[in-house]
Design an enzyme around this catalytic site. Structure first.
Site, PDB file in Angstrom:
ATOM      1  N   CYS A 266      13.675 -35.796-104.923  1.00 50.37           N
ATOM      2  CA  CYS A 266      13.562 -36.986-105.773  1.00 50.37           C
ATOM      3  C   CYS A 266      13.424 -38.167-104.823  1.00 50.37           C
ATOM      4  O   CYS A 266      12.745 -38.060-103.810  1.00 50.37           O
ATOM      5  CB  CYS A 266      14.756 -37.092-106.723  1.00 50.37           C
TER       6      CYS A 266
ATOM      7  N   ILE B  42      19.377 -36.517-118.967  1.00 52.54           N
ATOM      8  CA  ILE B  42      18.491 -35.673-118.182  1.00 52.54           C
ATOM      9  C   ILE B  42      17.899 -34.664-119.154  1.00 52.54           C
ATOM     10  O   ILE B  42      18.641 -33.983-119.859  1.00 52.54           O
ATOM     11  CB  ILE B  42      19.265 -34.941-117.074  1.00 52.54           C
TER      12      ILE B  42
END
Length: 173
Positions: A108, A84
């Site tokens: 998301c 990430i």
């Protein structure tokens, strides 16, 4: 009741919840959720955490309702080597912390992992204990808990988020 204007049925997006005053989280909204987003949330901003182009119906909805969209294309953290990007999370946090962007929806695809990481990092800035942060993460991730997400949250350096943004957060919370 849960009716909107003209008896519209107000359906929140998948995994919808309030994170903090003015900050909401969810999975990917679709046109069935637009009435809810418009009348209940009165959104000013959407923070979208996937690399794929934003769905056209959502782009149109946001344009029509003067909602700013910030996209931070974060890959899902499934593989051992998919990191990430910390800077993307940090930039997304700046958007979240700026009260001029509130009310704001962060999402998301499922509202579990990428959103969970971002919210987890926000909680670190709010000085939550890791236990509480992971409890919240797991509540949304269900049986799909990703160790790498939790590791990312644990290692996230809040010191890299500048003091001025933290002051803004303190005065808004």
């Amino acid at each position: 009741g849960d009716g909107g204007v003209d008896g519209e049925v107000l359906i929140p997006p998948l995994n919808f919840a309030m994170v903090a005053p003015g900050i909401y989280r969810s999975g990917y909204p679709n046109s069935r959720n637009h009435a809810f987003m418009r009348t209940k949330l009165r959104l000013r901003t959407v923070v979208y955490l996937c690399p794929e182009d934003y769905m056209e119906a959502n782009v149109d909805f946001c344009k029509l309702n003067n909602i700013k969209v910030f996209q931070f294309g974060i890959q899902g953290n499934k593989e051992p080597f998919v990191d990430i990007p910390e800077d993307a999370i940090r930039d997304a946090l700046y958007v979240l912390l700026d009260v001029r962007n509130h009310p704001l929806l962060v999402h998301c695809n499922k509202g579990k992992h990428r959103t969970g990481c971002l919210v987890g990092c926000l909680r670190k800035l709010q000085h939550w204990s890791l236990t509480s942060i992971f409890d919240e993460y797991r509540r949304f991730a269900g049986n799909k808990v990703r160790v790498l997400d939790q590791q990312f949250i644990e290692l996230f350096r809040t010191s890299r988020v500048s003091a001025e943004h933290l002051r803004a957060l303190a005065s808004s919370g």
